[in-house]
Design a protein around this motif. Structure first.
Motif, short mmCIF file in Angstrom:
data_model
loop_
_atom_site.label_atom_id
_atom_site.label_comp_id
_atom_site.label_asym_id
_atom_site.label_seq_id
_atom_site.Cartn_x
_atom_site.Cartn_y
_atom_site.Cartn_z
N LEU A 88 0.96 -1.26 -0.03
CA LEU A 88 -0.09 -0.07 0.02
C LEU A 88 1.08 1.52 0.12
CD1 LEU A 88 -2.77 -0.93 2.62
CD2 LEU A 88 -2.57 -0.95 0.20
N SER A 89 0.27 2.37 -0.46
CA SER A 89 1.12 3.63 -0.56
C SER A 89 0.86 4.16 0.91
CB SER A 89 0.27 4.59 -1.39
OG SER A 89 -1.16 5.01 -1.07
N ASN A 90 1.61 5.20 1.14
CA ASN A 90 1.56 5.85 2.60
C ASN A 90 0.06 6.35 2.83
OD1 ASN A 90 3.74 5.74 3.84
ND2 ASN A 90 4.54 7.69 3.25
N LYS A 91 -0.75 6.87 1.81
CA LYS A 91 -1.90 7.36 2.08
C LYS A 91 -2.99 6.13 2.47
CE LYS A 91 -4.90 11.09 0.45
NZ LYS A 91 -5.33 11.39 -0.71
N GLU A 92 -2.71 5.25 1.63
CA GLU A 92 -3.79 4.20 1.73
C GLU A 92 -3.69 3.37 3.27
OE1 GLU A 92 -4.17 2.36 -2.60
OE2 GLU A 92 -2.43 2.02 -1.75
N MET A 93 -2.21 3.23 3.61
CA MET A 93 -1.85 2.74 5.00
C MET A 93 -2.32 3.52 5.71
SD MET A 93 -0.44 0.15 5.90
CE MET A 93 -0.54 -0.40 7.76
#
Lengths: 353, 361
Positions: A88-93
């Motif tokens: 996952l990307s930072n934002k998704e995480m």
């Protein structure tokens, strides 16, 4: 209590061959060296071990909170509810933290922001993750404080962290962690800094709330007693690897790994006569930047053979030769990473009779 | 653990009116009605005392040669303050401390110096209690220099080597600095320093609390060996009741500056009389899942009250599961309820029948 009922479905969390290391001036330190385990919906799993064994780094890797640099998650898979968190990307995480997985740390004073009221700190995740309005979020925050046993919750929303006692701060942390109804709560040494009577309060609260809400709980601690009291299953870690895994009954009543046996013989126990001598594990925890070859526990192990010097044992079912490190249903045999497991079992049996 | 210590008993009562089961021999340390208060001051130039924290309030206990008294309690119970008062790191406000037949209160520093040789202390933090700029050998040997116990340089080095060997370190490590040692090894250095001047009493303040369990067991075994070898008396302070049970002959439980129960270790753990002791014991999880499922747990409500404003009457009544109205009015004394056991609780069985040293309100 038992995880048997939920074991048929896919596990909530599947950690596969997770490897996390830190680049330090003294060289690369592999804090987590290939860890594989599952957490089922609603169950309580314990992760136990001494300082430096990699239990906290395991949790931080799941949450992707390992500071980078110097930390690197080198390989592995963390499947949570069908998605690999490591991809996952930072934002998704960010969305997973809080609403999917909540986490409570050891030091409530440093996990809370000292310049924000606790009301502000509880409403923030509600507004961000659940998109509640200000008034609704405040109502919910008061409810949450009530749920974690803080009286006069409305008034207390305006308090700042320094106005609360250590136990109350940890209650606020639990309220924040559970505010978005995560499916998994990770408690990393959450009660270690508290007095015993307060520790008992917080642990009971965590256990009761998670079983009410159906939240799975990962308890990380060095305290063998806490795991015995609250966990359905446990993993024993040493030098970055899981050395033994099974239900609490399996591991505590029939420990199979020499390290687990040594740990259980090292602690003075209220359930045993106050004998004159403890039977400690000899030696010290190895330097993580300079681990012994083969099995890392070998230098402290009384059963070690030459094979232990050369090869690394994998986690296998006790008494079974073919390795099965995959998903283990709740009633599966305990797993142990030891070449001499049979010899150990025999000598323990001899000592008992 | 050591022979001839199980008889110590009446020592616990606050007033020495009960001499029926007087212990044999003379206590090495005899503390009576010890109080330590911390004034809270306000004001910029002229400081006024606005309140007092009664950190330790009228506690009494004895320690006999070669025995271990465990002092348990949660944070703020006053156990560390009591220990510091015993070894005169903090002047008590009132009471009496008899050590080796001499009254310590009112002594000058020069009078105290030869007595301090006979008391050693081991601290909790093996990182903070060793000077990082001194070599291990000098840390361990400093008491020898201070008290003039080495006859020559050679004698000094021999003694330091012997001390390091005694605590399980190799004499070659004398040249190293503290940062080169692990936590367990540092605590061994702390123990070596504490026994260097051949004391008769060691005060161990949370000495194994910061250590991992496998290392903690090693240090506990070392302490028991040293006690047998040198007939050392220990004042063992800890919050971990399992560890205290393991090492202690007798145990005193403190709550907000007072001793609420004291007993032979076996009696205290098998049959706790004070509700606080009962709750403390039930709060400790044991590494045995079957036992844990069957045990009843007493979960105390609320937080520890502030020592600045302790509750009226019995300090514990605000959290006590069985407290009555009388408990908020009457401050119970510590009274003998069983041959080797005393508790300060109005509701403890036999409390009314026990001879009362002080009339109750």
């Amino acid at each position: 209590m038992t995880a048997g009922s939920t074991s048929k479905s896919t596990p909530l969390l599947q950690v596969r061959n997770l490897r996390t290391s830190f680049n330090t001036p003294d060289g690369k330190i592999t804090a987590v060296a290939g860890v594989t385990f599952d957490i089922h919906h609603g169950e309580t799993l314990g992760l136990v071990g001494e300082s430096g064994c990699g239990k906290s780094v395991t949790a931080l890797s799941i949450m992707q909170l390992v500071p980078n640099p110097p930390g690197v998650i080198e390989q592995g898979e963390v499947m949570f509810d069908g998605t690999d968190l490591l991809k996952l990307s930072n934002k998704e995480m960010q969305a997973v933290r809080g609403s999917g997985i909540g986490m409570i740390f050891q030091e409530p004073m440093s996990s809370l922001n000292p310049v924000l009221s606790i009301g502000r700190q509880i409403t923030e995740p509600l507004e961000v993750h659940l998109e509640l309005g200000k008034a609704a979020a405040l109502d919910r925050a008061a409810e949450l404080l009530n749920m974690v046993g803080i009286a006069d919750s409305r008034q207390r929303l305006d308090d700042y962290p320094h106005q609360l006692s250590g136990g109350q701060r940890q209650r606020v942390m639990i309220a924040i962690a559970l505010s978005c109804e995560p499916k998994l709560l990770i408690a990393d040494e959450a009660t270690t800094a508290l007095d015993v009577t307060i520790q008992a309060q917080i642990l009971e609260l965590m256990k009761n709330l998670t079983s009410q809400l159906g939240t799975a709980l990962l308890i990380i601690t060095h305290n063998l007693g806490i795991i015995a009291r609250y966990a359905d299953r446990l993993n024993v870690m040493y030098a970055g690897k899981i050395r033994e895994s099974g239900t609490a009954e399996q591991v505590y009543l029939n420990p199979a790994h020499p390290y687990t046996i040594g740990l259980l013989n090292s602690v003075p126990r209220l359930d045993r006569p106050a004998t004159d001598r403890l039977d400690p594990i000899p030696g010290e925890i190895p330097d993580p930047s300079d681990l012994p070859t083969g099995c890392a526990f070998r230098p402290r192990c009384r059963w070690a053979t030459t094979q232990c010097e050369i090869d690394e044992p994998s986690l296998e079912a006790t008494g079974v030769q073919n390795g099965r490190t995959d998903a283990q249903p709740a009633n599966a045999p305990a797993l142990v990473a030891c070449f001499e497991a049979n010899a150990v079992a025999t000598s323990i049996e001899m000592a008992r009779t | 653990m050591t022979a001839g210590t199980g008889t110590a008993s009446a020592s616990a009562t606050q007033e020495r009116t009960d001499t029926s089961s007087a212990p044999t021999g003379t206590p090495l340390l005899s503390v009576r009605n010890l109080s330590v208060h911390f004034p809270l001051k306000r004001g910029f130039i002229v400081q006024r005392e606005v309140a007092r924290v009664r950190a330790v309030e009228g506690i009494s206990f004895d320690i006999y040669p070669g025995e271990t008294l465990g002092l348990v309690g949660e944070s703020g119970s006053g156990k560390t303050t009591a220990a510091k008062a015993v070894i005169q790191l903090r002047k008590p406000d009132s009471g009496s401390i008899m050590f080796d037949g001499q009254e310590l209160l009112g002594m000058s520093n020069s009078e105290l110096r030869p007595i301090r040789r006979k008391m050693g202390m081991v601290f909790q933090d093996p990182y903070g209690s060793l000077n990082p700029r001194m070599r291990a050998g000098d840390i361990v040997g400093e008491p020898l220099k201070v008290h003039g116990l080495a006859e020559s340089g050679d004698d000094y080095r021999t003694q330091v080597s012997a001390l390091l060997t005694t605590v399980g370190l190799s004499p070659g490590m004398a040249e190293r600095y503290p940062n080169e040692f692990s936590g367990g090894q540092r605590q061994r250095l702390g123990v070596a320093r504490a026994i260097a001047a051949k004391p008769s009493l060691l005060v161990l303040d949370e000495a194994v609390s910061a250590l991992d369990v496998s290392i903690q067991a090693q240090i506990l075994n070392l302490l028991q060996d040293l006690q047998d070898q040198y007939n050392l008396a220990y004042l063992f302070i800890a919050h971990d009741l399992s560890v205290v049970r393991h090492i202690s002959d007798r145990v005193a439980v403190m709550y907000l500056g007072r001793i609420v129960e004291t007993a032979d270790s076996k009696d205290l753990y098998e049959n706790p009389l004070h509700p606080y002791t009962q709750a403390l014991l039930s709060a400790i999880p044991t590494p045995n899942p079957r036992l844990e499922q069957s045990r009843t747990r007493i979960i105390l409500q609320g937080d520890l009250p502030s020592p600045m404003a302790p509750p009226s009457g019995c300090h514990f009544h605000t959290r006590c599961p069985i407290a009555t109205e009388a408990c908020s009015l009457t401050d119970p004394d510590l009274r003998q309820l069983a041959p080797n056991q005393a508790a300060a609780c109005l509701l403890a069985t036999g409390y009314d029948a026990a001879p009362s040293p002080v009339s109750r309100v």
